[in-house]
Design an enzyme around this catalytic site. Structure first.
Site, PDB file in Angstrom:
ATOM      1  N   CYS A   1       3.816   1.203   2.617  1.00  0.00           N
ATOM      2  CA  CYS A   1       4.753   0.882   2.307  1.00  0.00           C
ATOM      3  C   CYS A   1       5.739   1.926   1.437  1.00  0.00           C
ATOM      4  O   CYS A   1       6.846   1.694   1.843  1.00  0.00           O
ATOM      5  CB  CYS A   1       4.384  -0.323   1.330  1.00  0.00           C
ATOM      6  SG  CYS A   1       3.211  -1.691   2.026  1.00  0.00           S
TER       7      CYS A   1
ATOM      8  N   CYS B   1      36.099 -32.712  -7.252  1.00  0.00           N
ATOM      9  CA  CYS B   1      35.338 -33.497  -6.331  1.00  0.00           C
ATOM     10  C   CYS B   1      34.300 -32.383  -5.493  1.00  0.00           C
ATOM     11  O   CYS B   1      34.372 -32.069  -6.063  1.00  0.00           O
ATOM     12  CB  CYS B   1      35.987 -34.536  -5.269  1.00  0.00           C
ATOM     13  SG  CYS B   1      37.311 -33.135  -3.775  1.00  0.00           S
TER      14      CYS B   1
ATOM     15  N   ASP C   1      -5.903 -24.324 -14.229  1.00  0.00           N
ATOM     16  CA  ASP C   1      -5.642 -25.375 -13.228  1.00  0.00           C
ATOM     17  C   ASP C   1      -4.409 -24.796 -12.027  1.00  0.00           C
ATOM     18  O   ASP C   1      -4.059 -25.356 -11.550  1.00  0.00           O
ATOM     19  CB  ASP C   1      -5.884 -26.258 -13.454  1.00  0.00           C
ATOM     20  CG  ASP C   1      -6.491 -27.352 -14.798  1.00  0.00           C
ATOM     21  OD1 ASP C   1      -7.806 -26.542 -14.755  1.00  0.00           O
ATOM     22  OD2 ASP C   1      -6.327 -27.279 -16.157  1.00  0.00           O
TER      23      ASP C   1
ATOM     24  N   CYS D   1       1.161  -1.535   0.125  1.00  0.00           N
ATOM     25  CA  CYS D   1      -0.083   0.072   0.345  1.00  0.00           C
ATOM     26  C   CYS D   1       1.090   0.885   0.067  1.00  0.00           C
ATOM     27  O   CYS D   1       1.764   1.055  -0.626  1.00  0.00           O
ATOM     28  CB  CYS D   1      -1.335   0.350   0.992  1.00  0.00           C
ATOM     29  SG  CYS D   1      -0.308   0.298   2.815  1.00  0.00           S
TER      30      CYS D   1
ATOM     31  N   ASP E   1      -3.440 -27.918 -17.679  1.00  0.00           N
ATOM     32  CA  ASP E   1      -3.544 -27.355 -18.782  1.00  0.00           C
ATOM     33  C   ASP E   1      -2.525 -25.920 -18.329  1.00  0.00           C
ATOM     34  O   ASP E   1      -1.892 -24.931 -19.430  1.00  0.00           O
ATOM     35  CB  ASP E   1      -4.869 -26.620 -19.408  1.00  0.00           C
ATOM     36  CG  ASP E   1      -5.450 -25.791 -18.666  1.00  0.00           C
ATOM     37  OD1 ASP E   1      -5.597 -25.466 -17.900  1.00  0.00           O
ATOM     38  OD2 ASP E   1      -7.005 -25.227 -20.136  1.00  0.00           O
TER      39      ASP E   1
ATOM     40  N   CYS F   1      34.877 -29.866  -3.867  1.00  0.00           N
ATOM     41  CA  CYS F   1      35.214 -28.721  -4.202  1.00  0.00           C
ATOM     42  C   CYS F   1      33.901 -27.682  -4.784  1.00  0.00           C
ATOM     43  O   CYS F   1      34.008 -26.525  -4.148  1.00  0.00           O
ATOM     44  CB  CYS F   1      36.097 -28.485  -5.874  1.00  0.00           C
ATOM     45  SG  CYS F   1      37.369 -29.823  -6.109  1.00  0.00           S
TER      46      CYS F   1
ATOM     47  N   ASP G   1      -7.643 -33.351 -14.589  1.00  0.00           N
ATOM     48  CA  ASP G   1      -8.534 -32.196 -14.876  1.00  0.00           C
ATOM     49  C   ASP G   1      -9.053 -32.492 -16.200  1.00  0.00           C
ATOM     50  O   ASP G   1      -8.607 -33.979 -17.141  1.00  0.00           O
ATOM     51  CB  ASP G   1      -8.129 -30.583 -15.390  1.00  0.00           C
ATOM     52  CG  ASP G   1      -8.967 -29.902 -16.212  1.00  0.00           C
ATOM     53  OD1 ASP G   1      -9.982 -29.312 -16.107  1.00  0.00           O
ATOM     54  OD2 ASP G   1      -8.781 -29.180 -17.281  1.00  0.00           O
TER      55      ASP G   1
END
Length: 940
Positions: free
Chosen positions: A132, A197, A829, A129, A825, A200, A626
């Site tokens: 802020c 390795c 969703d 808002c 999709d 490292c 879905d």
């Protein structure tokens, strides 16, 4: 009931969002929670008689996130707050207008000081808002040297003009974060050389995390890449690279054109290790033969001149020194640089082991060390180097094969494009193509960018995206994807996505991010790697003291093994311990399998977003589909034509198409398309009239034609009862049945339905064979939903569920302890995909970067849902196998080297060979994933 918005600091991904949501909603008295990741806030409704606000804040803090102070909480939705937000947003200046407008009252304006001034823009998260905005502007303006501070709520940015001599951007970001807001960090990907390795990786990550301004670090040994998220106000890319080079590794920023340079660096590493290997063998073999000749009399007697020369102490010293200085230099240099910065890695073990053997042998050549030191161990030292370099060479080759998927994707990119400029074709570099340009493509050419076909038709090979070799027909208006191959005709298309926005670029970025990520199971290896080197050094030291003070006399080493010196006897065992230990295999097991698995998926249109998704997918026991657009095609199609009274199917369908030709209803369009597909001529009717909720009426050749429901026929004096059985049978199968009449005579029944996709039933069958419960969720009525479920073989149906309630249904399944994947999709969703343990977006085409899904399937084929789970299981299987053998190797090898089963069971040189082969075997095992076949490939 109270409502409140709280700002939360520390959320960085969807899993953070889910964790915060689950933490708050579990509190007794909380009714609803909505967590906004991008804004960094949570909107909460709670019963203050059951829980107070402090308990809510404490729960979020306990979950590992920071809640801002009470005065920064913006209660809602009171009229005053709405007014404050509205007025605040209305007064916010747009960044482009800052220069022309007076600054807000809360910003500080002062004459420009004599020093140089700068201006920076900082992305800010968590603002909700106008309050802020004022908080940030006020505190920024208090800083000495700030000339003007303007914060824009809409764009979520803070623009600060300041005196370079008095203040730095790092202070701005600290001020903003101290207020409880987030600062958007930049990310850089680096190519890191010199890693050998898992230690490292630990060294680099640990070193960078200590730097002020580094937010997140992820380093991958297999890809030799590191991704660093950093605060631009406190640190630069140059600082990050310097920190890595100071530790003893090489680093270079990966930019857009870095692909070829990276490949060159990989090939350079392989070539370098190949040269080291050849040189090491040329120098080490004579030394090793000479050392053996000192102990094998028949060998010396057979060729006394040669063996005498090879066994000469000075010859052995010179050749061994060359091995140490040339192919062995990399180990000593790496160990020194690491120790200088308090880091330990594999180089330290190798340098300590080989260096000890070399130094004691050199000392015995030039100094009189007394009895027991007559035998030299130059051969041991040089063969250790040779075998370890062999391992490095084989490992570099193997790592190159793991990145084949990325290389293939990179190689698909076209270099140039042919565009129309003033109706003239012009060939330009692909970087010069802009959205809106008209691109010309001829047969056999690659499409340079994504776009929409404008003119012409062709068939495109999209196997690079989907793994499907059958060409796809494209006509005007169809979407085409860059890097696909034009097979037949010429056509033109309008560019829509270019550069980093193309589907191929998104796929490459997604795969690279996935391959840089760490699976949760990697934590085991990280913990081990973090303490491995020090532990092995300690074991070697303990073994040395034991065999020096106790074991030498107890087992009479001099008599039984011919070593007169306790020091040498103990040193050989310590060297064997140092060189047989292999943190490389432990560190490689997870990242190499993740890299090969995600790469294999990407080659076939299955994009898995990281190791965590891979690990979770193999645990799934419930898949929620879905219905519309996922199990079904998502658009109605003509399914049945049932004529009565002697009429033909074509006549009935033609009349229905005439009636619907002027309609824009989806059912009407399905009938017209169905007639056209059967090549039925559709004449034009007159006096079209849509009867809301019942059907349509049209005049054709002077006759009245009606198409619609039973009620429409009853209202017009006709009796549809004789056809009820036919219509009910269709309706029980989930179809929409309509009657067609001509001049009040019923001609037949037409049925339209949203039909199943080709492979829906097959995919569901595969999942059930795997023991996975299948669920269908839809907003349709129960009868239609159950009809579709019967056709596809779904176990359970959740019908009449509104889109916004799908996530709640998924959550109910999770509450029962089920591991749930949602297949949809990725658009409508999205909430359910995010709520599920794994979100799978199906048939997403070019939108491969969707945030709501952890797995994205480019091809619209449900069998790929099965393949993604099987690929996950195979990959995790390879990870477990790799970790098992890596731990088993070290668990068995170190005790053997220590002498737990007797001293010198394994020679130091052989121990080095075993160490080298252990990491190569883990890599080779992971590469077997390349043989994985998708379900749709198995059926071919």
């Amino acid at each position: 009931m109270d409502d409140v918005i709280i700002k939360i600091k520390g959320m960085t991904c969807q899993h953070c969002q889910k964790r915060v949501h689950d933490t708050i909603v579990a509190l007794d008295g909380v009714t609803t929670v909505r967590v906004d990741l991008e804004a960094g806030k949570a909107t909460i409704s709670y019963d203050s008689s059951k829980i107070d606000f402090e308990h809510v804040k404490q729960a979020v803090s306990d979950a590992g996130y920071k809640v801002v102070e009470e005065e920064e909480v913006c209660p809602m939705p009171t009229p005053n707050c709405v007014k404050l937000i509205t007025e605040g947003m209305a007064s916010m200046p747009v960044e482009a207008e800052v220069k022309n407008e007076a600054p807000p009252a809360s910003s500080k304006t002062a004459p420009s000081p004599p020093g140089r001034t700068g201006k920076t823009t900082i992305g800010v998260t968590g603002m909700t808002c106008a309050s802020c905005v004022r908080n940030i502007e006020k505190d920024l303006s208090k800083l000495s040297g700030v000339i003007k501070a303007v914060v824009n709520l809409t764009t979520e940015k803070a623009s600060v003009e300041y005196d370079l001599a008095q203040v730095s951007p790092g202070q701005f970001t600290k001020t903003i974060t101290d207020l409880g807001y987030g600062v958007v960090g930049e990310s850089v990907t680096l190519h890191i050389t010199g890693m050998t390795c898992a230690s490292c990786v630990q060294n680099i990550e640990w070193g960078l995390r200590k730097m002020d301004g580094v937010l997140k670090v992820s380093v991958n040994l297999t890809t030799e890449k590191g991704t660093v998220e950093y605060n631009t106000g406190r640190i630069t890319v140059k600082d990050i690279i310097k920190a890595i080079t100071d530790i003893g590794y090489g680093a270079e920023e990966i930019k857009g054109v870095y692909v070829d340079r990276e490949q060159e660096a990989r090939e350079k590493e392989i070539l370098s290790q190949k040269r080291n290997l050849i040189l090491a063998l040329i120098l080490a073999v004579p030394v090793s033969i000479g050392e053996m000749g000192q102990n094998i009399a028949p060998l010396v007697n057979a060729v006394p001149g040669i063996m005498g020369f090879l066994g000469n102490d000075y010859f052995q010293f010179i050749f061994a020194t060359l091995v140490m200085l040339l192919p062995g230099r990399q180990f000593f240099s790496g160990a020194y640089k690491g120790l200088k910065h308090g880091a330990t890695d594999m180089n330290l073990l190798i340098a300590t082991g080989t260096g000890s053997a070399y130094l004691i042998s050199t000392a015995s050549v030039f100094l009189d060390l007394g009895a027991g030191f007559e035998h030299k161990y130059f051969g041991t030292a040089v063969m250790l180097i040779a075998f370890i370099v062999l391992g490095r060479y084989l490992e570099a080759n193997s790592r190159g094969k793991t990145s084949d998927a990325i290389k293939k994707l990179m190689g698909l990119q076209a270099r140039t494009a042919r565009i129309l400029v003033d109706k003239t074709e012009r060939e330009v570099p692909i970087e010069d193509v802009k959205p809106g340009d008209i691109v010309v493509v001829r047969p056999g050419e690659k499409l340079p960018v994504d776009g929409i076909v404008v003119e012409g038709r062709s068939a495109l090979d999209e196997s690079m995206l989907t793994g499907e070799s059958i060409p796809v027909e494209k006509n005007a208006g169809d979407e085409v994807i860059g890097a696909t191959i034009n097979k037949t005709g010429s056509f033109t298309y309008r560019a829509t996505r270019v550069g980093a926005d193309t589907a191929l670029a998104q796929i490459i970025k997604l795969v690279e991010d996935a391959q840089t990520s760490k699976a949760p199971i990697q934590r085991i290896a990280d913990i081990v790697a973090g303490h491995f080197i020090v532990t092995v050094m300690s074991i070697a030291l303990v073994a040395f003291f034991y065999w020096y003070f106790i074991g030498f006399e107890r087992l009479d080493i001099e008599t039984n093994y011919g070593i007169a010196s306790p020091f040498l006897a103990a040193l050989l065992i310590a060297i064997t311990v140092l060189v047989i230990a292999c943190p490389c295999a432990v560190g490689l097991a997870t990242p190499i399998a993740v890299m090969v698995g995600t790469g294999k998926g990407a080659e076939n249109g299955i994009l898995i977003k990281g190791g965590e998704a891979l690990e979770t997918a193999q645990k799934l026991d419930t898949i929620v589909f879905d219905k519309t657009g996922t199990l079904t095609r998502g658009e109605p199609q003509l399914t049945d034509v049932a004529p009565v009274g002697g009429a033909s199917e074509d006549t009935v369908l033609m009349l229905a198409a005439v009636a619907e030709k002027g309609s824009e209803h989806p059912l009407g369009e399905a009938i017209v398309k169905g007639a056209a597909a059967r090549e039925i001529d559709i004449p034009k009717g007159q006096d079209f009239n849509a009867i809301a909720g019942h059907g349509v009426q049209v005049t054709y050749e002077g006759s009245r034609v009606l198409l619609g429901t039973r009620k429409l026929m009853t209202d017009n004096g006709m009796d549809p009862a004789p056809l009820n059985n036919i219509m009910e049978a269709m309706e029980n199968d989930g179809k929409t049945a309509m009657l067609i009449t001509k001049d009040n005579e019923i001609m037949g029944v037409i049925a339209v339905a949203d039909t199943l996709k080709e492979h829906s039933a097959v995919a569901v069958g595969y999942l059930q064979e795997m023991g996975i419960t299948t669920v269908m969720i839809t907003g349709d009525n129960r009868r239609t939903a159950e009809a579709i479920a019967r056709q596809v073989g779904i176990d359970r149906v959740l019908a009449e569920v509104l889109p916004q309630d799908k996530a709640t249904e998924v959550k109910k399944l999770q509450a029962k302890g089920q591991k749930v994947a949602m297949v949809g999709d990725g658009i409508n969703d999205a909430p359910a995909l995010m709520q599920a343990d794994i979100g799978i977006a199906l048939g997403s085409g070019t939108d491969v970067a969707m945030e709501s899904a952890q797995i994205v399937l480019i091809k619209d084929d449900l069998r790929d849902v099965v393949s993604s789970i099987e690929l996950s299981k195979r990959t995790m299987g390879k990870i477990r196998q790799g970790l098992f053998w890596a731990f088993a190797y070290n668990t068995a090898g170190i005790p053997i080297a220590v002498g737990l089963f007797g001293p010198y069971v394994i020679a130091p040189a052989l121990a080095a060979l075993f160490m080298a082969m252990s990491s190569v075997s883990v890599t080779a095992n992971a590469l077997l994933l390349k043989r994985f076949k998708l379900k749709r490939q198995e059926e071919v």
